[in-house]
Design a protein around this motif. Structure first.
Motif, PDB file in Angstrom:
ATOM      1  N   LYS A 117       0.829  -1.203   0.000  1.00 22.66           N
ATOM      2  CA  LYS A 117       0.000   0.000   0.000  1.00 22.66           C
ATOM      3  C   LYS A 117       0.867   1.258   0.000  1.00 22.66           C
ATOM      4  N   GLU A 118       1.879   1.243   0.855  1.00 22.10           N
ATOM      5  CA  GLU A 118       2.755   2.409   0.917  1.00 22.10           C
ATOM      6  C   GLU A 118       3.762   2.339  -0.239  1.00 22.10           C
ATOM      7  N   VAL A 119       4.383   3.481  -0.475  1.00 22.87           N
ATOM      8  CA  VAL A 119       5.429   3.505  -1.496  1.00 22.87           C
ATOM      9  C   VAL A 119       6.622   2.703  -0.965  1.00 22.87           C
ATOM     10  N   GLY A 120       6.949   1.658  -1.683  1.00 21.28           N
ATOM     11  CA  GLY A 120       8.004   0.788  -1.192  1.00 21.28           C
ATOM     12  C   GLY A 120       9.314   0.997  -1.943  1.00 21.28           C
ATOM     13  N   GLY A 121      10.209   0.056  -1.773  1.00 23.15           N
ATOM     14  CA  GLY A 121      11.547   0.257  -2.348  1.00 23.15           C
ATOM     15  C   GLY A 121      12.033  -0.872  -3.251  1.00 23.15           C
ATOM     16  N   ASP A 122      11.122  -1.769  -3.640  1.00 29.79           N
ATOM     17  CA  ASP A 122      11.551  -2.843  -4.553  1.00 29.79           C
ATOM     18  C   ASP A 122      11.732  -2.302  -5.978  1.00 29.79           C
ATOM     19  N   PHE A 123      12.674  -2.844  -6.643  1.00 32.61           N
ATOM     20  CA  PHE A 123      12.705  -2.578  -8.098  1.00 32.61           C
ATOM     21  C   PHE A 123      13.444  -3.697  -8.817  1.00 32.61           C
ATOM     22  N   TYR A 124      13.184  -3.756 -10.104  1.00 32.82           N
ATOM     23  CA  TYR A 124      13.931  -4.695 -10.954  1.00 32.82           C
ATOM     24  C   TYR A 124      14.268  -3.955 -12.243  1.00 32.82           C
ATOM     25  N   ASP A 125      15.237  -4.460 -12.943  1.00 34.68           N
ATOM     26  CA  ASP A 125      15.591  -3.807 -14.215  1.00 34.68           C
ATOM     27  C   ASP A 125      16.337  -4.823 -15.076  1.00 34.68           C
ATOM     28  N   PHE A 126      16.260  -4.643 -16.351  1.00 32.07           N
ATOM     29  CA  PHE A 126      17.051  -5.500 -17.277  1.00 32.07           C
ATOM     30  C   PHE A 126      17.260  -4.742 -18.583  1.00 32.07           C
ATOM     31  N   PHE A 127      18.365  -4.965 -19.149  1.00 29.99           N
ATOM     32  CA  PHE A 127      18.691  -4.274 -20.426  1.00 29.99           C
ATOM     33  C   PHE A 127      19.872  -4.992 -21.066  1.00 29.99           C
ATOM     34  N   LEU A 128      19.990  -4.814 -22.333  1.00 24.93           N
ATOM     35  CA  LEU A 128      21.129  -5.424 -23.048  1.00 24.93           C
ATOM     36  C   LEU A 128      22.294  -4.457 -22.995  1.00 24.93           C
ATOM     37  N   VAL A 129      23.407  -4.951 -22.468  1.00 23.44           N
ATOM     38  CA  VAL A 129      24.603  -4.097 -22.393  1.00 23.44           C
ATOM     39  C   VAL A 129      25.229  -3.989 -23.785  1.00 23.44           C
ATOM     40  N   ASP A 130      25.268  -5.131 -24.423  1.00 27.27           N
ATOM     41  CA  ASP A 130      25.658  -5.139 -25.841  1.00 27.27           C
ATOM     42  C   ASP A 130      24.861  -6.250 -26.497  1.00 27.27           C
ATOM     43  N   ASP A 131      25.191  -6.609 -27.653  1.00 29.40           N
ATOM     44  CA  ASP A 131      24.390  -7.551 -28.415  1.00 29.40           C
ATOM     45  C   ASP A 131      24.226  -8.907 -27.733  1.00 29.40           C
ATOM     46  N   THR A 132      25.216  -9.306 -26.983  1.00 31.34           N
ATOM     47  CA  THR A 132      25.184 -10.652 -26.416  1.00 31.34           C
ATOM     48  C   THR A 132      25.170 -10.660 -24.880  1.00 31.34           C
ATOM     49  N   HIS A 133      25.053  -9.529 -24.310  1.00 29.66           N
ATOM     50  CA  HIS A 133      25.059  -9.523 -22.838  1.00 29.66           C
ATOM     51  C   HIS A 133      23.803  -8.848 -22.256  1.00 29.66           C
ATOM     52  N   LEU A 134      23.079  -9.649 -21.486  1.00 32.99           N
ATOM     53  CA  LEU A 134      21.877  -9.131 -20.807  1.00 32.99           C
ATOM     54  C   LEU A 134      22.220  -8.861 -19.348  1.00 32.99           C
ATOM     55  N   CYS A 135      21.996  -7.606 -18.957  1.00 32.03           N
ATOM     56  CA  CYS A 135      22.197  -7.274 -17.529  1.00 32.03           C
ATOM     57  C   CYS A 135      20.834  -7.223 -16.853  1.00 32.03           C
ATOM     58  N   PHE A 136      20.713  -7.876 -15.701  1.00 29.17           N
ATOM     59  CA  PHE A 136      19.433  -7.802 -14.946  1.00 29.17           C
ATOM     60  C   PHE A 136      19.708  -7.556 -13.459  1.00 29.17           C
ATOM     61  N   VAL A 137      18.806  -6.842 -12.889  1.00 31.52           N
ATOM     62  CA  VAL A 137      18.965  -6.427 -11.492  1.00 31.52           C
ATOM     63  C   VAL A 137      17.637  -6.642 -10.749  1.00 31.52           C
ATOM     64  N   ILE A 138      17.754  -7.098  -9.513  1.00 35.08           N
ATOM     65  CA  ILE A 138      16.571  -7.064  -8.617  1.00 35.08           C
ATOM     66  C   ILE A 138      17.071  -6.507  -7.286  1.00 35.08           C
ATOM     67  N   ALA A 139      16.282  -5.609  -6.704  1.00 32.04           N
ATOM     68  CA  ALA A 139      16.800  -4.919  -5.506  1.00 32.04           C
ATOM     69  C   ALA A 139      15.659  -4.534  -4.575  1.00 32.04           C
ATOM     70  N   ASP A 140      16.062  -4.297  -3.349  1.00 34.90           N
ATOM     71  CA  ASP A 140      15.066  -3.897  -2.324  1.00 34.90           C
ATOM     72  C   ASP A 140      15.701  -2.832  -1.432  1.00 34.90           C
ATOM     73  N   VAL A 141      15.125  -1.628  -1.508  1.00 35.84           N
ATOM     74  CA  VAL A 141      15.654  -0.527  -0.698  1.00 35.84           C
ATOM     75  C   VAL A 141      15.066  -0.644   0.719  1.00 35.84           C
ATOM     76  N   SER A 142      15.918  -0.400   1.712  1.00 33.48           N
ATOM     77  CA  SER A 142      15.406  -0.441   3.101  1.00 33.48           C
ATOM     78  C   SER A 142      14.463   0.728   3.332  1.00 33.48           C
ATOM     79  N   GLY A 143      13.425   0.468   4.124  1.00 30.33           N
ATOM     80  CA  GLY A 143      12.488   1.535   4.466  1.00 30.33           C
ATOM     81  C   GLY A 143      11.417   1.701   3.410  1.00 30.33           C
TER      82      GLY A 143
END
Lengths: 642, 111
Positions: free
Chosen positions: A430-456
């Protein structure tokens, strides 16, 4: 008393009831005391009345007795010729108005002697002489009693045989010849007395309206009575017999014994009365006076009735006064209640009734006025606060929307890349939280992905999240390996981080051609490796510290080779720490079981399935933290698939 | 959450029991900040009775650690077990803080 009645009703009820009670008690006591006083007074009066009547009767009868005895003494002291004797009798009758007739009856000297009993009596104002020629008189009561007792006696009353049919009584006394110390009875002097005057006198004794007096003879015969038919026909004992009244019989006995008393009495008509009786000593008769109680108490009753009427009027006036007072209290109260109801509906402009008095109602009204203005002020302040809060909330919502907007949400994200597929889902709390995820291609053959959780939570977490996400993306784009990305971002974030916020971050870079995964874990929940052979395993712990926590930290670079068909599942602690109503957490074990259950499903179906499991577990328990799921499926290149 | 503290030689032993989450963590932070303000800079935090720790709890510990670092102090942990141990391991706390099997071991590190 019903509590739902109005104050006025209750006041009237209580006051009039208690007033009536008090008044009735006072009236009752007053009546009782008045009766007692009256009774005492009555006894006194009765005694006076009876005694004066007795005295009057006594005076007359005594004088008759005295005259009779005087004649007897005269006859004893001197010798009277026939003429002289007649002269004495004539004078006696003429000079004593009370005496009806007088007789000197001589005791016959021998059985053959001629009877001698000259008698004078009054008739129509004339003196009539009646020479007694028979010895009839010897058998008469008046003669016999006096002769036998040797003293003056009165006969029982009787009806005279002179034709006048008047009630008479006779006083008789013996006279003797005294010679040589011996006494010989010579005869009896008798005076007849008409009792008309006596009946008249007794009848004239009036007590109130219906009270009366009556006379009893020595034997209890009724000599005078307002009821004429009872005279000489009834005795008090015959009455007692007729009424079967033991009390009356006892009373009669006391009366003829010459006693006097004052007592309650029921007269022949059955009326409750008081009776006073006293003896007339010279004749042994009894005079009784009857006081009807009803009349005696009539005054008291009248007074009591007047009192009752006054009291009733008073109580009525009191009730009216109470109604007036109650109205003066309840009317402003009702007005106040009306105004309060209006206030309760939110109408603060309503006019409160004017304060007219300094009493409790006035105080209440004043207090209400204060309350109204305070409420009004409070409500307007609350309205402002609420508006401000709503503004902040809407801004928070916008922040939340912006935050959500930062996350890539187009799936499949790279439709033209067949080596891998990726699906992510975030269920914000309900409240604004701090989770996020992201993914993107760094170059043609490399996929970078992130999952994170901010405290508070809240705006600070949102800002920190946006900053972290931007820094990671910017750093990753420069082609650094994950451990280096985390180290650099960590240094950026931990610098001047007074609030000690941090973000647990898992960052991986997948070589889409070889399936080689390089990753670093900054304090984030361990992802799971789903092997194509349906085996689920946790990635090993790397001991990396959360990003932003401490400057100058380095992260371990880990490696994992994904076989075609392998999947990698990443999540935040909102998953494993989701709670149900029993405050149990979803836990790593349930997550592992849930994952095993969705193996073999499509990528999106798998993630949705896990989410459904979490929701089913939580039930109605509120979601306290963001829930983020991400799953990567590695297909491999055509070459490697071959 | 319940916090007990006592002075043991050079250090202060702080025992925390219950749950350390967003609601209770500020109390822990406040309690330790007061001890620091009173001059204590060496802490052994005994966590055998701690059932749960959230990210807010970790943040509080981190804030205390930073405050101690400025003062030249030190914080170490004893009897960290169960889920709390898991969280410490995953978050990397295990790599930046000293953790011991007993309070005595922790106290020994302070000499």
């Amino acid at each position: 008393m019903p509590a739902d009645r109005s104050i006025a009703f209750r006041l009237i009820l209580v006051i009039t009831l208690s007033g009536t009670l008090i008044f009735s008690a006072v009236l009752g006591y007053n009546y009782y005391r008045s009766r007692l006083v009256l009774q005492n007074e009555l006894e006194h009066n009765a005694e006076n009345l009876a005694m004066s009547s007795v005295n009057r009767v006594e005076t007359v009868l005594t004088s008759v007795t005295k005259v009779t005895e005087g004649v007897a003494r005269s006859l004893e002291s001197g010798r009277y010729s026939h003429e002289e004797l007649l002269g004495l009798l004539r004078a006696t009758v003429r000079e004593n108005s009370e005496i009806f007739g007088a007789c000197t009856a001589f005791e016959p000297l021998s059985a053959k002697a001629r009877p001698y009993g000259p008698y004078y009596y009054k008739q129509n104002g004339q003196l009539i002489y009646d020479p007694e020629v028979s010895f009839q008189y010897l058998l008469q009561d008046w003669y016999q009693i006096s002769r036998e007792l040797g003293k003056t006696e009165w006969t029982e009353p009787y009806y005279g045989d002179n034709g006048a049919n008047t009630l008479m009584a006779t006083c008789s006394t013996p006279f003797y010849e005294i010679s040589g110390g011996t006494r010989r009875l010579k005869g009896i002097v008798a005076s007849d007395v008409s009792l008309d005057w006596l009946t008249g006198m007794v009848a004239s004794i009036k007590v109130l309206k219906t009270g009366y007096a009556f006379l009893l003879s020595r034997n209890g015969t009724i000599v005078t009575h307002p009821s004429k038919e009872m005279i000489m026909n009834e005795t008090i004992f015959s009455l007692a017999e007729a009424r079967n009244d033991q009390g009356l019989r006892a009373l009669g006995r006391k009366m003829i014994q010459g006693k006097s008393d004052f007592l309650p009495y029921t007269d022949i008509n059955g009326r409750k009365s008081w009776l006073y009786y006293a003896p007339i000593p010279s004749v042994g008769w009894t005079l009784a006076v009857v006081f009807p109680e009803a009349e005696l108490l009539a005054q008291v009753k009248k007074l009591s009735l007047t009192d009752a009427a006054m009291g009733l009027t008073g109580i009525l006036l009191l009730a009216i006064a109470v109604v007036f007072i109650a109205r003066s209290i309840t009317t402003p109260l009702q007005a106040l209640a009306g105004a309060t109801a209006a206030i309760a509906r939110g109408d603060f402009e309503v006019e409160l009734p004017a304060v007219r008095s300094n009493d409790e109602v006035g105080t209440l009204t004043t207090a209400f006025q204060v309350m109204k203005s305070s409420l009004k002020e409070y409500i307007s302040r609350l309205t402002e606060t609420t508006a401000a809060k709503e503004r902040i909330e809407s801004e928070l919502n916008i922040a939340h929307d912006i935050q959500m907007g930062l996350l890539p949400k187009t799936f499949p994200p790279f439709p033209d890349r067949h080596e891998f597929d990726l699906f992510a889902l975030m269920e914000p709390a309900k409240e604004v939280g701090g989770d996020f995820y992201d993914f993107f291609l760094v170059d043609d053959t490399h996929l970078c992905f992130v999952i994170a959780d901010v405290s508070g939570k809240g705006v600070p977490a949102a800002l920190f999240m946006a900053m972290s996400m931007t820094l990671i993306k910017a750093t990753a784009r420069q082609g650094f390996p994950p451990d280096e990305i985390l180290a650099r971002v960590n240094n950026e974030l931990s610098r001047d981080n007074d609030t000690c916020m941090f973000v647990t971050t898992f960052c991986g870079v997948l070589d889409t051609e070889t399936g080689e995964l390089v990753y670093a874990n900054g304090g984030h929940n361990l992802p799971l490796h789903l092997k194509s052979g349906n085996r689920v395993s946790w990635l090993p712990k790397s001991g990396g510290l959360m990003v932003g926590a401490m400057e100058g930290i380095s992260y371990r670079r880990e490696q994992l080779l994904l076989e075609p068909g392998d999947r990698l599942f990443l999540y935040t602690d909102g998953v494993t720490e989701a709670m149900n109503e029993q405050e149990e957490i979803f836990s790593d074990q349930r997550l592992e079981r849930s994952l095993s259950a969705v193996l073999g499903h499509g990528l999106r179906e798998s993630v949705d399935g896990i989410m459904a499991h979490i929701r089913a577990f939580s039930g109605t328990a509120p979601q306290s933290d963001d829930i983020t799921l991400m799953m990567i499926h590695y297909n491999g290149t055509k070459d490697s698939r071959r | 959450m319940d916090i007990q503290s006592c002075k043991e030689g050079m250090a202060t032993v702080v025992s925390v029991t219950g749950r350390m989450d967003a609601i209770t963590a500020p109390a822990f932070e406040k309690a330790l900040n007061e001890l620091i303000a009173a001059g204590e800079i060496r802490f052994v935090v005994e966590l055998a009775g701690l059932d749960y720790i959230s990210s807010a709890g970790l943040r509080s510990i981190l804030a205390i650690a930073k405050a101690l670092k400025v003062k030249g102090g030190l914080i170490c942990f004893a009897n960290v077990a169960g889920t709390v141990k898991e969280v410490f391991d995953i978050s990397g706390f295990g790599s930046i803080f000293q953790m011991h099997g007993s309070v005595a071991d922790s106290l020994a590190t302070f000499g």
